[in-house]
Design a protein around this motif. Structure first.
Motif, short mmCIF file in Angstrom:
data_model
loop_
_atom_site.label_atom_id
_atom_site.label_comp_id
_atom_site.label_asym_id
_atom_site.label_seq_id
_atom_site.Cartn_x
_atom_site.Cartn_y
_atom_site.Cartn_z
N THR A 120 0.87 -1.18 0.00
CA THR A 120 0.00 0.00 0.00
C THR A 120 0.90 1.22 0.00
O THR A 120 2.10 1.11 0.26
N VAL A 125 -4.14 2.25 3.15
CA VAL A 125 -5.44 2.56 2.56
C VAL A 125 -6.48 2.37 3.65
O VAL A 125 -6.33 1.53 4.53
N GLU A 126 -7.52 3.18 3.59
CA GLU A 126 -8.59 3.09 4.58
C GLU A 126 -9.90 3.16 3.82
O GLU A 126 -10.10 4.08 3.03
N ALA A 127 -10.74 2.15 3.97
CA ALA A 127 -11.98 2.12 3.19
C ALA A 127 -12.99 1.20 3.85
O ALA A 127 -12.66 0.41 4.75
N GLU A 128 -14.22 1.33 3.37
CA GLU A 128 -15.30 0.47 3.83
C GLU A 128 -15.15 -0.92 3.22
O GLU A 128 -14.68 -1.06 2.10
N GLN A 147 -16.67 0.02 -5.99
CA GLN A 147 -15.75 1.12 -6.33
C GLN A 147 -15.20 1.80 -5.08
O GLN A 147 -15.96 2.25 -4.23
N GLY A 148 -13.87 1.84 -4.95
CA GLY A 148 -13.23 2.55 -3.85
C GLY A 148 -13.26 1.82 -2.52
O GLY A 148 -12.78 2.32 -1.51
N LYS A 149 -13.81 0.59 -2.50
CA LYS A 149 -13.90 -0.15 -1.23
C LYS A 149 -12.87 -1.27 -1.16
O LYS A 149 -12.17 -1.56 -2.14
N ILE A 150 -12.79 -1.88 0.01
CA ILE A 150 -11.96 -3.08 0.19
C ILE A 150 -12.89 -4.29 0.11
O ILE A 150 -13.86 -4.37 0.88
N VAL A 186 -10.12 -1.13 -3.98
CA VAL A 186 -8.78 -0.59 -3.71
C VAL A 186 -7.86 -1.62 -3.06
O VAL A 186 -6.65 -1.44 -3.02
N ARG A 239 -15.20 -0.41 8.53
CA ARG A 239 -14.09 0.20 7.78
C ARG A 239 -12.77 -0.37 8.29
O ARG A 239 -12.63 -0.67 9.48
N ARG A 241 -8.32 -0.07 8.04
CA ARG A 241 -7.09 0.55 7.55
C ARG A 241 -6.06 -0.57 7.35
O ARG A 241 -5.93 -1.46 8.20
#
Ligand code: ZN
Ligand code: ZN
Length: 452
Positions: A120, A125-128, A147-150, A186, A239, A241
């Motif tokens: 990373t 990275v930090e995401a839902e 999109q944009g999530k883990i 992500v 969420r 990290r």
């Protein structure tokens, strides 16, 4: 319903649950004739490689130490023609890694990067999280939800004597990153491909596809994955990290280490006994695959000392880079192209320290009498015929198109995946008695194959 009836129903349900979780290796072990097997010395070999070398992923400092260990050990055991045959291997390094939940509650997580993963950014990275239970379910998701999530793949591996739960679950580890990236994720985190309730993460190779972005990929310890699964099932927004310091480095030099027990009479070709020398970086590679190395080294030595009339050479190959590339296996097939037709049979020990339960075979019908003689020779150890064609170990796969006959022993893998590719793959989890049985079975097989 009366209380006794309720108790009866409860105990029936418990019994059913127990059956579902405890399939047949126990039965197989119980049915096995009680043949005593001698102390093979195999555990001492496992301890030597695990303690004196330890982690030895391709290209790492431990890899070079392992090659030197193998040459030294084969010479000390009396093997002939001991040599290191050069192989170029990939070199991936884990670095520092950490992960935590940031919502609905802040807490640290136990996790390990999958082998080959990109790192990373330093800040992580930090995401839902968005959960699925399979690659098919992931493929079916609307990209707008990903999109944009883990992506979190929660797939529970089944315990089974022959390790078949692994084959069912491992595609999630190998291909999860590609499938998640296609949907715009992500990063991807999976429930560890492994068994047991320990709070440890199981690493293992993952793969990328040049057509999609390379996203970080990691495995969560089962209890952490289960906790996240429960939070999501209860409707929470979860969420995470994730900080992974792993990276790929330039290719490095390694080697397959080869040693032989020469034929004493005639020259009827080669019996190949393989195992892999490399091991993941988290543990010390005792069950995967110092155990396999110890089995083939000990079995070959037993035949060298006990069987004076040998018509075939027994060749032990400790392969480089099985875990993340198979470069050693491919290099062997290339370097020995001209003598592959002289390989009477090939076997690989890469199923850990469990006792041998079954035998299978794949290859030319002309070699079948040899296989049937082996089956008779190992029957007294409780080894039964597996009618499925032998798969052979991964290191034998480049020999398949070359039509080298393969013989495969199925070991009891009921406990193997509790420790496989984790920090707890150490000599302390090795069952010395089971390992001795495996050595006795391999030695009986190699005796037949080397003399008939
Ligand atoms: Zn292995
Ligand atoms: Zn492995």
């Amino acid at each position: 319903v009366s209380p006794p009836a309720m108790r009866a129903i409860a105990s029936l349900l418990l019994a059913l649950a127990a059956c579902a979780r405890t399939p047949s290796p126990v039965t197989a072990a119980a049915a096995a004739p009680a043949v005593s097997v001698p102390d093979s010395g195999a555990l001492a070999i496992v301890r030597s490689l695990a303690d004196e070398v330890g982690p030895r992923l391709a290209g790492s400092p431990g890899d070079a130490l392992a090659v030197a260990w193998a040459e030294r050990t084969m010479r000390a055991m009396g093997f002939a023609n001991v040599r290191a045959e050069p192989v170029r291997v990939p070199h991936w390094e884990r670095g520092v890694e950490s992960a935590s939940l940031t919502a609905p509650v802040a807490r640290p997580l136990v996790l390990a990067a999958l082998g080959g993963s990109v790192g990373t950014p330093p800040e992580g990275v930090e995401a839902e999280l968005v959960e699925v239970d399979s690659l098919d379910a992931l493929d079916a998701l609307d990209p707008a939800r990903v999109q944009g999530k883990i992506v979190f793949i929660h797939r529970v591996m089944r315990v089974s004597p022959y390790g078949s739960g692994y084959g069912e679950t491992v595609p999630v580890r190998v291909r999860g990153a590609v499938h998640a990236a296609r949907k715009g994720a992500v990063a991807v985190v999976i429930r560890s491909v492994g068994t047991g309730p320990q709070r440890i993460a199981h690493t293992g190779a993952t793969r990328y596809d040049d057509a999609v972005p390379r996203i970080p990929a990691a495995a969560l310890a089962a209890p952490d994955a289960d906790a996240i699964h429960r939070l999501l099932a209860a409707g929470a927004t979860v969420r995470m990290r994730l900080q992974l310091g792993c990276r790929a480095l330039p290719e490095a030099d390694s080697a397959n280490v080869v040693g032989e027990v020469p034929a004493t009479r005639g020259d009827e070709g080669i019996v190949l006994l393989g195992a892999h020398l490399d091991a993941w970086d988290l543990g010390t590679g005792a069950i995967d695959d110092a155990a396999g190395a110890a089995i083939v080294l000990s079995a070959a030595r037993a035949v060298a000392t006990r069987v004076p009339e040998r018509r075939r050479a027994i060749r032990v190959v400790l392969f480089a880079n099985e875990e993340n590339g198979l470069a050693g296996a491919r290099a062997y097939a290339r370097a020995h192209q001209d003598e592959l037709a002289r390989h009477a049979v090939a076997m690989e020990a890469d199923e850990g320290d469990g006792r041998v339960l079954s035998l299978s075979y794949a290859g030319d019908e002309a070699a079948r009498p040899r296989f049937e003689a082996v089956l008779r020779a190992v029957a007294r150890y409780g080894v039964r015929l597996d009618p499925e064609p032998a798969r052979g170990g991964a290191d034998l796969s480049p020999l398949v198109p070359q039509r080298v006959p393969r013989l495969s022993f199925g070991q009891d893998m009921t406990r193997y995946f509790d420790h496989h590719h984790t920090v707890s793959d150490t000599p302390d989890v090795v069952d010395a008695r089971a390992l001795d049985q495996a050595v006795a079975v391999y030695a009986a097989a190699v005796t037949e194959l080397g003399t008939m």
